[in-house]
Design a protein around this motif. Structure first.
Motif, PDB file in Angstrom:
ATOM      1  N   ARG A 157       0.860  -1.179   0.000  1.00  0.00           N
ATOM      2  CA  ARG A 157       0.000   0.000   0.000  1.00  0.00           C
ATOM      3  C   ARG A 157       0.904   1.239   0.000  1.00  0.00           C
ATOM      4  O   ARG A 157       1.884   1.281   0.737  1.00  0.00           O
ATOM      5  N   VAL A 158       0.614   2.197  -0.842  1.00  0.00           N
ATOM      6  CA  VAL A 158       1.431   3.418  -0.905  1.00  0.00           C
ATOM      7  C   VAL A 158       0.533   4.602  -0.595  1.00  0.00           C
ATOM      8  O   VAL A 158      -0.588   4.693  -1.097  1.00  0.00           O
ATOM      9  N   ARG A 159       1.035   5.484   0.258  1.00  0.00           N
ATOM     10  CA  ARG A 159       0.218   6.595   0.735  1.00  0.00           C
ATOM     11  C   ARG A 159       0.653   7.930   0.162  1.00  0.00           C
ATOM     12  O   ARG A 159       1.679   8.032  -0.497  1.00  0.00           O
ATOM     13  N   HIS A 160      -0.162   8.903   0.494  1.00  0.00           N
ATOM     14  CA  HIS A 160       0.085  10.308   0.194  1.00  0.00           C
ATOM     15  C   HIS A 160       1.568  10.679   0.434  1.00  0.00           C
ATOM     16  O   HIS A 160       2.121  10.359   1.479  1.00  0.00           O
ATOM     17  N   ASN A 161       2.185  11.346  -0.547  1.00  0.00           N
ATOM     18  CA  ASN A 161       3.586  11.774  -0.462  1.00  0.00           C
ATOM     19  C   ASN A 161       4.584  10.626  -0.311  1.00  0.00           C
ATOM     20  O   ASN A 161       5.595  10.761   0.362  1.00  0.00           O
ATOM     21  N   GLU A 162       4.249   9.493  -0.913  1.00  0.00           N
ATOM     22  CA  GLU A 162       5.205   8.396  -0.943  1.00  0.00           C
ATOM     23  C   GLU A 162       5.433   7.981  -2.388  1.00  0.00           C
ATOM     24  O   GLU A 162       4.577   8.168  -3.246  1.00  0.00           O
ATOM     25  N   GLU A 163       6.595   7.397  -2.598  1.00  0.00           N
ATOM     26  CA  GLU A 163       6.930   6.961  -3.944  1.00  0.00           C
ATOM     27  C   GLU A 163       7.564   5.583  -3.867  1.00  0.00           C
ATOM     28  O   GLU A 163       8.290   5.267  -2.931  1.00  0.00           O
ATOM     29  N   VAL A 164       7.309   4.769  -4.884  1.00  0.00           N
ATOM     30  CA  VAL A 164       7.873   3.430  -4.896  1.00  0.00           C
ATOM     31  C   VAL A 164       8.214   3.077  -6.345  1.00  0.00           C
ATOM     32  O   VAL A 164       7.560   3.549  -7.270  1.00  0.00           O
ATOM     33  N   ILE A 165       9.288   2.309  -6.505  1.00  0.00           N
ATOM     34  CA  ILE A 165       9.555   1.747  -7.833  1.00  0.00           C
ATOM     35  C   ILE A 165       9.292   0.260  -7.738  1.00  0.00           C
ATOM     36  O   ILE A 165       9.930  -0.443  -6.955  1.00  0.00           O
ATOM     37  N   ALA A 166       8.307  -0.219  -8.480  1.00  0.00           N
ATOM     38  CA  ALA A 166       7.875  -1.606  -8.348  1.00  0.00           C
ATOM     39  C   ALA A 166       8.083  -2.363  -9.650  1.00  0.00           C
ATOM     40  O   ALA A 166       7.982  -1.801 -10.729  1.00  0.00           O
ATOM     41  N   HIS A 167       8.422  -3.641  -9.525  1.00  0.00           N
ATOM     42  CA  HIS A 167       8.417  -4.513 -10.698  1.00  0.00           C
ATOM     43  C   HIS A 167       8.048  -5.910 -10.257  1.00  0.00           C
ATOM     44  O   HIS A 167       8.217  -6.274  -9.090  1.00  0.00           O
ATOM     45  N   ALA A 168       7.545  -6.681 -11.190  1.00  0.00           N
ATOM     46  CA  ALA A 168       6.940  -7.963 -10.836  1.00  0.00           C
ATOM     47  C   ALA A 168       7.985  -8.985 -10.390  1.00  0.00           C
ATOM     48  O   ALA A 168       7.651  -9.967  -9.755  1.00  0.00           O
ATOM     49  N   TRP A 169       9.260  -8.753 -10.715  1.00  0.00           N
ATOM     50  CA  TRP A 169      10.253  -9.741 -10.302  1.00  0.00           C
ATOM     51  C   TRP A 169      10.740  -9.465  -8.875  1.00  0.00           C
ATOM     52  O   TRP A 169      11.650 -10.075  -8.363  1.00  0.00           O
ATOM     53  N   GLN A 170      10.082  -8.501  -8.250  1.00  0.00           N
ATOM     54  CA  GLN A 170      10.329  -8.226  -6.842  1.00  0.00           C
ATOM     55  C   GLN A 170      10.148  -9.531  -6.042  1.00  0.00           C
ATOM     56  O   GLN A 170       9.220 -10.262  -6.314  1.00  0.00           O
ATOM     57  N   PRO A 171      11.006  -9.790  -5.060  1.00  0.00           N
ATOM     58  CA  PRO A 171      10.780 -10.981  -4.236  1.00  0.00           C
ATOM     59  C   PRO A 171       9.404 -10.933  -3.587  1.00  0.00           C
ATOM     60  O   PRO A 171       8.833  -9.853  -3.423  1.00  0.00           O
ATOM     61  N   ALA A 172       8.908 -12.098  -3.193  1.00  0.00           N
ATOM     62  CA  ALA A 172       7.550 -12.175  -2.660  1.00  0.00           C
ATOM     63  C   ALA A 172       7.357 -11.279  -1.437  1.00  0.00           C
ATOM     64  O   ALA A 172       6.287 -10.750  -1.215  1.00  0.00           O
ATOM     65  N   ALA A 173       8.415 -11.098  -0.653  1.00  0.00           N
ATOM     66  CA  ALA A 173       8.272 -10.293   0.561  1.00  0.00           C
ATOM     67  C   ALA A 173       8.070  -8.823   0.204  1.00  0.00           C
ATOM     68  O   ALA A 173       8.971  -8.173  -0.319  1.00  0.00           O
ATOM     69  N   PRO A 174       6.884  -8.298   0.486  1.00  0.00           N
ATOM     70  CA  PRO A 174       6.563  -6.941   0.054  1.00  0.00           C
ATOM     71  C   PRO A 174       7.379  -5.876   0.776  1.00  0.00           C
ATOM     72  O   PRO A 174       7.572  -4.794   0.251  1.00  0.00           O
ATOM     73  N   GLU A 175       7.907  -6.209   1.975  1.00  0.00           N
ATOM     74  CA  GLU A 175       8.643  -5.183   2.713  1.00  0.00           C
ATOM     75  C   GLU A 175       9.955  -4.803   2.017  1.00  0.00           C
ATOM     76  O   GLU A 175      10.537  -3.776   2.309  1.00  0.00           O
ATOM     77  N   THR A 176      10.383  -5.645   1.075  1.00  0.00           N
ATOM     78  CA  THR A 176      11.595  -5.289   0.346  1.00  0.00           C
ATOM     79  C   THR A 176      11.345  -4.163  -0.653  1.00  0.00           C
ATOM     80  O   THR A 176      12.271  -3.571  -1.168  1.00  0.00           O
ATOM     81  N   LEU A 177      10.082  -3.898  -0.954  1.00  0.00           N
ATOM     82  CA  LEU A 177       9.773  -2.765  -1.825  1.00  0.00           C
ATOM     83  C   LEU A 177      10.145  -1.488  -1.097  1.00  0.00           C
ATOM     84  O   LEU A 177       9.670  -1.251   0.020  1.00  0.00           O
TER      85      LEU A 177
END
Lengths: 325, 190
Positions: free
Chosen positions: A215-235
């Motif tokens: 989940r990404v909130r107001h004033n946050e930024e993330v770079i995501a890709h599907a080969w990300q490991p299953a653990a979401p906290e690594t995002l």
């Protein structure tokens, strides 16, 4: 006038001429009549141009949905048409087989050229701004408002609708919102999502459970890709100040703002919008921090400002602006 | 650019903005009758055509500005129009947000609109139109297929085109109600 055309209002006469021209080349007499009519009043020419444009535009509409419109209710002439329809179908199939293109890739398509930005308001009141060299497709249905971002960058201002989530699909990654504002940019290293209002969920496009990875909130930024490991906290979710977000989205006002960015990154950004390409040859200088505000598309102004700041020269050759010592 | 390319350019770059220009005119100029709206659009089209695509960097903005010129000239010419309306037109600046926000219907909605329009046509007329536009038969081929004379086919197509041309106006009229009440409007003018 010995042709059947006449005795009607302006639009009616214009429509007749367009249908007549669609039938075949006008005879000399007809052409003379048409010219005389067009010259008689400015509005005649306007109505004629409008009729022609509407007639021509139907080809585009037909391309959007010809399949749906033709095949739905026309068994009557569908049979007679079969050879022709079959050959069209064969062509479409061949296209699908070779490059995976079908008409369904064209419906609701919007795109921008280099240096162009566009703002659109969609049927539900959601607004979007499409940045330079971007392609997206609007696919709304009763359960979902889906946008497929095929290329580039766009900002979305989502109208609230609890019943129909708003989903932007950017390759492997999808972003789901109910009512919020966010920017998505497809980069080589992943999909960059910047949230300026509310909350969005990041999910894998191909995940049937539609579960959020993050989940990404107001004033946050993330770079995501599907080969990300299953653990979401690594995002890696990065908090951004209003100021940084304002800079990031300055393209909507036709500006690029650099605030201590590396010169190499600034050049890459400037080149997104301009047909002239800025090139820097000194790798050491390319790492220097740079400050300045420019019009999108003004690569030349940018190159000269950089040259002045770092004591370089601009050598222009074949639409390339070389920055050299 | 040859003529047919010019028409395609027009269909692509000008036509999609007609609804917005009409809406904008209807909203901003009080007491503008529909027939005048048609005239303004026709005249603007003639000017946009004459200007040619090469000179129009931003066709949408140019369309708005042209319509504004046309309406200004027209209102000055028509003595019957009240002074108030003329005052309105002087205050009628093409605001940035009017030009920069485009309204686009989704492809699906556009198809539905065309289907809806086609449903209003008499069966023969509709068949001729669909054969021409969706099956891409020539008028001659349609005449042979439907056992009609070519001039009858042409008449059917005229009817369909006429309807398309009108539908485009009707769609605008539905949303052309002025959103600003008279007293607010006066307030704005100051």
């Amino acid at each position: 006038m010995n042709t059947v055309i006449g005795k009607d209002d302006i639009d009616g006469i214009a429509a007749r001429w367009v249908a007549r021209m669609d039938r075949g080349t006008l005879s000399e007499i007809e052409q003379r009549d048409l010219d005389a009519w067009l010259d008689a009043d400015m509005r005649h020419r306007g109505a004629f141009v409008r009729a022609q444009a509407i007639w021509c535009d139907m080809n585009r509409v037909a391309a959007l949905g010809a399949g749906e419109i033709v095949s739905a209710r026309h068994s009557r002439w569908y049979g007679a048409m079969l050879p022709r329809v079959a050959s069209i179908a064969a062509c479409v199939l061949a296209l699908v087989a070779s490059v995976g293109v079908s008409s369904h890739y064209l419906v609701g398509r919007e795109s921008t050229d280099r240096g162009e930005t566009r703002r659109l308001v969609l049927d539900d009141g959601s607004a979007l701004a499409l940045n330079t060299q971007s392609v997206l497709q609007v696919k709304y249905d009763d359960d979902e408002r889906r946008i497929v971002l095929r290329h580039g960058e766009a900002t979305f201002q989502v109208a609230h609708d609890q019943q129909r989530p708003f989903v932007v699909q950017a390759g492997d990654i999808s972003v789901r919102a109910v009512g919020t504002a966010f920017n998505i940019r497809m980069k080589p290293e992943g999909v960059e999502v910047t949230v300026t209002e509310g909350v969005v969920d990041i999910l894998r496009t191909d995940d049937p459970s539609k579960a959020a990875i993050r989940r990404v909130r107001h004033n946050e930024e993330v770079i995501a890709h599907a080969w990300q490991p299953a653990a979401p906290e690594t995002l890696n979710v990065e908090p951004l100040s209003d100021e940084v977000i304002g800079r990031r989205l300055a393209w909507q006002q036709g500006r690029l703002i650099f605030e201590g960015d590396r010169l190499a990154a600034a050049i890459e950004e400037v080149n997104r919008y301009s047909s002239n390409t800025v090139v820097i040859h000194d790798p050491e200088l390319a790492q220097k921090a740079f400050v300045g505000t420019f019009q999108t598309g003004d690569a030349r102004g940018f190159a000269h400002a950089v040259a002045a700041a770092f004591n370089m020269r601009v050598v222009e050759q074949d639409e390339i602006l070389h920055l050299t010592q | 650019m040859d003529r047919s390319e010019h028409v395609r350019w027009f269909a692509r770059e000008i036509l999609p903005h007609e609804a917005d220009v009409r809406r904008w005119l209807a909203r901003r100029v009080r007491g503008l009758p529909n027939c005048h709206l048609d005239e303004i659009v026709q005249e603007a089209y003639a000017r946009l055509w004459a200007a040619g695509p090469e000179r129009l960097v931003n066709p949408r903005a140019y369309f708005f500005v042209t319509a504004r010129h046309v309406v200004g000239e027209m209102l000055r010419r028509l003595r019957v129009v009240s002074i108030e309306t003329i005052a309105d037109i002087d205050a009628l600046n093409v605001a940035n947000e009017d030009v920069s926000i485009e309204r686009r219907v989704s492809g699906r909605e556009e198809i539905e609109r065309v289907q809806h329009m086609l449903a209003k046509l008499p069966p023969k007329c509709r068949e001729a139109f669909e054969l021409r536009k969706f099956a891409e038969l020539s008028q001659k081929e349609i005449a042979a297929r439907m056992h009609l004379s070519e001039s009858t086919v042409e008449k059917h197509l005229v009817k369909a085109l006429r309807l398309l041309m009108n539908e485009m106006k009707a769609a605008d009229a539905a949303v052309a109600q002025p959103k600003v009440k008279a007293h607010e409007y006066r307030h704005r003018q100051r």
